[in-house]
Design a protein around this motif. Sequence first.
Motif, PDB file in Angstrom:
ATOM      1  N   ASN A   1       0.859  -1.183   0.000  1.00  0.00           N
ATOM      2  CA  ASN A   1       0.000   0.000   0.000  1.00  0.00           C
ATOM      3  C   ASN A   1       0.898   1.238   0.000  1.00  0.00           C
ATOM      4  O   ASN A   1       2.130   1.115  -0.016  1.00  0.00           O
ATOM      5  N   SER A   2       0.285   2.414   0.050  1.00  0.00           N
ATOM      6  CA  SER A   2       1.115   3.608  -0.164  1.00  0.00           C
ATOM      7  C   SER A   2       2.080   3.849   0.989  1.00  0.00           C
ATOM      8  O   SER A   2       3.015   4.616   0.871  1.00  0.00           O
ATOM      9  N   LYS A   3       1.835   3.199   2.129  1.00  0.00           N
ATOM     10  CA  LYS A   3       2.778   3.354   3.239  1.00  0.00           C
ATOM     11  C   LYS A   3       3.839   2.270   3.236  1.00  0.00           C
ATOM     12  O   LYS A   3       4.691   2.210   4.137  1.00  0.00           O
ATOM     13  N   GLY A   4       3.758   1.397   2.263  1.00  0.00           N
ATOM     14  CA  GLY A   4       4.800   0.375   2.149  1.00  0.00           C
ATOM     15  C   GLY A   4       4.492  -0.922   2.870  1.00  0.00           C
ATOM     16  O   GLY A   4       5.375  -1.757   3.056  1.00  0.00           O
ATOM     17  N   TYR A   5       3.250  -1.064   3.333  1.00  0.00           N
ATOM     18  CA  TYR A   5       2.880  -2.317   4.000  1.00  0.00           C
ATOM     19  C   TYR A   5       2.225  -3.271   3.008  1.00  0.00           C
ATOM     20  O   TYR A   5       1.595  -2.845   2.046  1.00  0.00           O
ATOM     21  N   HIS A   6       2.322  -4.561   3.311  1.00  0.00           N
ATOM     22  CA  HIS A   6       1.654  -5.585   2.494  1.00  0.00           C
ATOM     23  C   HIS A   6       0.305  -5.929   3.116  1.00  0.00           C
ATOM     24  O   HIS A   6       0.253  -6.642   4.107  1.00  0.00           O
ATOM     25  N   PRO A   7      -0.781  -5.444   2.558  1.00  0.00           N
ATOM     26  CA  PRO A   7      -2.078  -5.764   3.161  1.00  0.00           C
ATOM     27  C   PRO A   7      -2.496  -7.203   2.839  1.00  0.00           C
ATOM     28  O   PRO A   7      -1.965  -7.806   1.900  1.00  0.00           O
ATOM     29  N   PRO A   8      -3.439  -7.726   3.566  1.00  0.00           N
ATOM     30  CA  PRO A   8      -3.883  -9.095   3.288  1.00  0.00           C
ATOM     31  C   PRO A   8      -4.806  -9.144   2.072  1.00  0.00           C
ATOM     32  O   PRO A   8      -5.369  -8.120   1.664  1.00  0.00           O
ATOM     33  N   HIS A   9      -4.926 -10.320   1.520  1.00  0.00           N
ATOM     34  CA  HIS A   9      -5.984 -10.574   0.541  1.00  0.00           C
ATOM     35  C   HIS A   9      -6.514 -11.973   0.796  1.00  0.00           C
ATOM     36  O   HIS A   9      -5.886 -12.767   1.509  1.00  0.00           O
ATOM     37  N   ALA A  10      -7.682 -12.249   0.233  1.00  0.00           N
ATOM     38  CA  ALA A  10      -8.300 -13.547   0.483  1.00  0.00           C
ATOM     39  C   ALA A  10      -7.758 -14.542  -0.531  1.00  0.00           C
ATOM     40  O   ALA A  10      -7.946 -14.372  -1.732  1.00  0.00           O
ATOM     41  N   VAL A  11      -7.060 -15.565  -0.052  1.00  0.00           N
ATOM     42  CA  VAL A  11      -6.536 -16.578  -0.980  1.00  0.00           C
ATOM     43  C   VAL A  11      -7.531 -17.716  -1.170  1.00  0.00           C
ATOM     44  O   VAL A  11      -7.551 -18.350  -2.211  1.00  0.00           O
ATOM     45  N   THR A  12      -8.353 -17.937  -0.164  1.00  0.00           N
ATOM     46  CA  THR A  12      -9.400 -18.953  -0.322  1.00  0.00           C
ATOM     47  C   THR A  12     -10.741 -18.346   0.109  1.00  0.00           C
ATOM     48  O   THR A  12     -11.317 -18.725   1.123  1.00  0.00           O
ATOM     49  N   PRO A  13     -11.211 -17.386  -0.701  1.00  0.00           N
ATOM     50  CA  PRO A  13     -12.421 -16.646  -0.304  1.00  0.00           C
ATOM     51  C   PRO A  13     -13.612 -17.579  -0.085  1.00  0.00           C
ATOM     52  O   PRO A  13     -14.495 -17.266   0.716  1.00  0.00           O
ATOM     53  N   GLU A  14     -13.614 -18.698  -0.785  1.00  0.00           N
ATOM     54  CA  GLU A  14     -14.770 -19.608  -0.647  1.00  0.00           C
ATOM     55  C   GLU A  14     -14.880 -20.188   0.765  1.00  0.00           C
ATOM     56  O   GLU A  14     -15.926 -20.658   1.175  1.00  0.00           O
ATOM     57  N   LYS A  15     -13.781 -20.113   1.522  1.00  0.00           N
ATOM     58  CA  LYS A  15     -13.832 -20.686   2.878  1.00  0.00           C
ATOM     59  C   LYS A  15     -14.297 -19.678   3.931  1.00  0.00           C
ATOM     60  O   LYS A  15     -14.437 -20.025   5.096  1.00  0.00           O
ATOM     61  N   CYS A  16     -14.471 -18.458   3.526  1.00  0.00           N
ATOM     62  CA  CYS A  16     -14.777 -17.419   4.524  1.00  0.00           C
ATOM     63  C   CYS A  16     -16.179 -17.611   5.098  1.00  0.00           C
ATOM     64  O   CYS A  16     -17.149 -17.729   4.362  1.00  0.00           O
ATOM     65  N   SER A  17     -16.257 -17.614   6.409  1.00  0.00           N
ATOM     66  CA  SER A  17     -17.546 -17.796   7.084  1.00  0.00           C
ATOM     67  C   SER A  17     -18.172 -16.463   7.478  1.00  0.00           C
ATOM     68  O   SER A  17     -19.286 -16.434   7.983  1.00  0.00           O
ATOM     69  N   GLY A  18     -17.424 -15.395   7.301  1.00  0.00           N
ATOM     70  CA  GLY A  18     -17.944 -14.083   7.721  1.00  0.00           C
ATOM     71  C   GLY A  18     -17.975 -13.918   9.225  1.00  0.00           C
ATOM     72  O   GLY A  18     -18.724 -13.113   9.761  1.00  0.00           O
ATOM     73  N   CYS A  19     -17.116 -14.648   9.926  1.00  0.00           N
ATOM     74  CA  CYS A  19     -17.162 -14.638  11.401  1.00  0.00           C
ATOM     75  C   CYS A  19     -16.662 -13.328  12.009  1.00  0.00           C
ATOM     76  O   CYS A  19     -16.902 -13.044  13.169  1.00  0.00           O
ATOM     77  N   ASP A  20     -15.943 -12.553  11.239  1.00  0.00           N
ATOM     78  CA  ASP A  20     -15.441 -11.241  11.680  1.00  0.00           C
ATOM     79  C   ASP A  20     -14.386 -11.319  12.779  1.00  0.00           C
ATOM     80  O   ASP A  20     -14.120 -10.327  13.450  1.00  0.00           O
ATOM     81  N   LEU A  21     -13.767 -12.467  12.929  1.00  0.00           N
ATOM     82  CA  LEU A  21     -12.647 -12.484  13.877  1.00  0.00           C
ATOM     83  C   LEU A  21     -11.532 -11.572  13.374  1.00  0.00           C
ATOM     84  O   LEU A  21     -10.885 -10.870  14.154  1.00  0.00           O
ATOM     85  N   CYS A  22     -11.328 -11.569  12.075  1.00  0.00           N
ATOM     86  CA  CYS A  22     -10.300 -10.680  11.520  1.00  0.00           C
ATOM     87  C   CYS A  22     -10.595  -9.233  11.903  1.00  0.00           C
ATOM     88  O   CYS A  22      -9.700  -8.463  12.263  1.00  0.00           O
ATOM     89  N   GLY A  23     -11.892  -8.879  11.866  1.00  0.00           N
ATOM     90  CA  GLY A  23     -12.299  -7.519  12.219  1.00  0.00           C
ATOM     91  C   GLY A  23     -12.054  -7.209  13.684  1.00  0.00           C
ATOM     92  O   GLY A  23     -11.730  -6.082  14.046  1.00  0.00           O
ATOM     93  N   MET A  24     -12.205  -8.224  14.516  1.00  0.00           N
ATOM     94  CA  MET A  24     -11.972  -7.971  15.942  1.00  0.00           C
ATOM     95  C   MET A  24     -10.482  -7.890  16.260  1.00  0.00           C
ATOM     96  O   MET A  24     -10.085  -7.208  17.202  1.00  0.00           O
ATOM     97  N   TYR A  25      -9.693  -8.584  15.484  1.00  0.00           N
ATOM     98  CA  TYR A  25      -8.256  -8.546  15.755  1.00  0.00           C
ATOM     99  C   TYR A  25      -7.563  -7.320  15.176  1.00  0.00           C
ATOM    100  O   TYR A  25      -6.592  -6.826  15.731  1.00  0.00           O
ATOM    101  N   CYS A  26      -8.042  -6.838  14.048  1.00  0.00           N
ATOM    102  CA  CYS A  26      -7.268  -5.835  13.310  1.00  0.00           C
ATOM    103  C   CYS A  26      -7.076  -4.546  14.115  1.00  0.00           C
ATOM    104  O   CYS A  26      -8.026  -3.793  14.341  1.00  0.00           O
ATOM    105  N   PRO A  27      -5.869  -4.248  14.539  1.00  0.00           N
ATOM    106  CA  PRO A  27      -5.642  -3.064  15.372  1.00  0.00           C
ATOM    107  C   PRO A  27      -5.761  -1.764  14.592  1.00  0.00           C
ATOM    108  O   PRO A  27      -5.778  -0.683  15.173  1.00  0.00           O
ATOM    109  N   ASP A  28      -5.837  -1.892  13.275  1.00  0.00           N
ATOM    110  CA  ASP A  28      -5.892  -0.681  12.445  1.00  0.00           C
ATOM    111  C   ASP A  28      -7.242  -0.473  11.773  1.00  0.00           C
ATOM    112  O   ASP A  28      -7.364   0.378  10.894  1.00  0.00           O
TER     113      ASP A  28
END
Lengths: 293, 87, 386
Positions: free
Chosen positions: B35-62
């Motif tokens: 990204n423009s700050k030089g970080y590598h953001p995540p992407h979904a490599v196996t989107p079909e497995k996503c349950s929408g549980c939002d744990l990622c949302g609860m963990y993400c400090p940013d």
Amino acid sequence: MSSPIVSITAPANPVEDFLRTDRMPHIWCPGCGIGTTVNCFTRALLESNTDLNKLSIVSGIGCTGRVAGYTNLDSFHTTHGRAIPFATGLKLASPDMTVVVYSGDGDLFAIGGNHLIHAARRNIDLKVICVNNLTYAMTGGQTGPATPLDVITATAPYGTYDPAFNLPYLVEAAGAVFVARWTTFHVKQLARSMAEMFKKKGFCFIEVVSPCPTLYQRRNKMGDGLDTMKFYKEMSKTKHGAPTNEVGLTKSGEIIVGKFVDRERPDFATMMNAHLQHELGDQYIQAEGPVCG
Amino acid sequence: MARGSVSIVVERCKACGFCVEFCPSKVLALSSAFNSKGYHPPHAVTPEKCSGCDLCGMYCPDFAIHGFRTDKPAAKSETEKEPDDAC
Amino acid sequence: MHADPVGVLTGAHFLDGDHAACEGAIAAGARFSAGYPITPSTEVVERFSHRAPKIGATFIQMEDELAASIAILGAVWGGVKAFTVTSGPGFSLMMEHIGYAAMTETPCVFIDVQRGGPSTGLPTLPAQADMMQVKWGSHGDYEIIALCPNSPQECFDLTIKAFNFSEQYRVPVFVMMDEVVGHMTEKVVIPRAEEIEVEPRRWTTQDKSSFQLFAPCGEEQTPEMAKAGDGYQVHVTGLTHDERGYPNMTPAVQDRMVRRLVSKIRDNAEKICLTEQHDIEGADVVVVSYGITSRVAQRAVETARAEGLKVGSLRLITAWPFPEHIIRAIAPKVKGIVVAELNLGQMVREVERCAGGQCRIAHVGHAGGTVHKPEQILKAIQEVAR
Ligand SMILES: Cc1ncc(C[n+]2csc(CCOP(=O)(O)OP(=O)(O)O)c2C)c(N)n1
Ligand code: SF4
Ligand code: SF4
Ligand code: SF4
């Protein structure tokens, strides 16, 4: 870059409503745990249906102290260590308000330690969230009151030798009615604990053990934020009701988490009103909140 | 068929890796792009497995990622155990 | 607006200054006080703790003065008028929150019943040696308002005035008493509620989406207020902040913010400066004093006049902002100014600065512990008049 999933129909991130988005991005470092605790805080507010117009957040000074400035709530960034007495005044003047104190271990237990124990003693109805990153982060990673033995800090270059406070033990002894500890790994449990705390009356305290990769972990060769989160996952043990004298933290030992204390004791305002009512009868006029001009 | 999806605000990401590590379904990976700050953001490599549980949302400090359901919430599956059970 | 009759003990009373100040605070609308005991100020909150439950007010005794001085600020943002009371050692601990109150433009009142210092000093005896501390004690640039009563009646009247100024300018205001004024008992007349002017808090009615908690309004250059729970999602910080209250630590914002914190008081100084002046026109000597010392000075002035000297007197009711304009007007017309105060040279520095060398300045200092003897002041008048 390879396209991340961007769904046009995506509902907004639930945290968004609680943020002053015009102040993003925040100042916290990569892998810092403070933002994670904010997610849990917001999920807990949603889950507990807390009336946001009747909620204030009060912080002291420090990296954690910046939480107040990022939340789109009535928010007060006070002076170092004094969030609790500010919150005490706010709560007494505005009895219907849920008052959350959100601050760091140094702020709450060193410079603010006296205020903390007295608010717990009086059982002021405050919800205290302490992000314990085991150091004074904002000022560069000096030794704090919760820094374990034998770690390197900016002011203990040969390692610490002064014992740390065991926060839950201290707060329980001072009189808190609700005491829990989680780490930033335990997001669901933390959110649930916070929601429970918002419903509980009296002096409540949650310690969140949280990484400060920039100043604590790195200096002690404990890796980055993610390594710390894995460490928490590996070393944490849930023990609800654990005797708090047994939950002190060490540099690399077990981290006991859970809800340690949940007891009933009338809060300050209840005691005050009941007592004055009893003593003064009809002469007692209870303060009813904001009354000026 | 995926039951959930993630939304990523690439510019907010600081590549801490929390979301990648703690996604119970191993949906995410840090991408090689910046990204423009030089970080590598995540992407979904196996989107079909996503349950929408939002744990990622609860963990993400940013506040850079969150998950959501794309179907009606169903009974919990094996893959979306809460970390409660993990510790 | 008039005072709420619930708090007003209309009638003639025999009260000491501490008790009168408490009644002034109540009449002004104070419904919250937090305190920590310290001689010779404690009677103010002792009385408040007695009165509070009967007037819908709250008193809490805190663990120290750091706590007391910020608990009142929390209460103000919760929507009430609030004050605290202390003396030297406690006043030193409160400095942190004087700065915070100035920075966050939190209207509040501090009563300092001065005793001899430094340190624990003279717990039961008077001084006027916190006069520079009240102005400069907290770090950084800021302005405050300080008033100096010289009688129990004025302890009542000026405490009301202090609350009114604090609301008008969103600034901490100080009632600078001393042990003698605090403990002397005299007749105090408390008027009827409808005769007491009370400044209401300037609650905003502006649109929620555009209201700015720190955007100056009107001649006072003072922002309107919203409290917690009003739906404005206020943000209050001691960091340098913009008009929204958001931290913005740039030299430009610092400059704009600090200049306004200072100018809202300095630009309105002539309205804030209250003085009592006698026979200044045509005087050779003017005696400047304040608080308890003004009562001793009055005796000296009377004696000097009886001796045929042309002496005027200027009593500073407002010590801060300092009435520069008045000293500037007097200095070129007199032989000299005599400044009497219970310290070894505090407000005299302001007098010297404003006189700018245009007349002689004689200081009659005193280390505290008792008041001056009128003869000490008289001697200075005679020397200057010579
Ligand atoms: C009176 C005062 N002393 C010292 C400081 C400097 N200071 C700012 S933050 C801080 C420590 C904060 O540590 P902690 O509360 O643990 O919060 P963290 O930054 O770790 O989140 C200190 C000492 C200050 N702002 N005010
Ligand atoms: S210094 Fe530490 S606590 Fe502060 S933002 Fe960075 S990682 Fe977080
Ligand atoms: S948790 Fe957030 S900041 Fe960390 S890698 Fe994932 S999206 Fe980026
Ligand atoms: S919503 Fe759940 S399953 Fe989907 S990416 Fe996020 S953590 Fe993984």
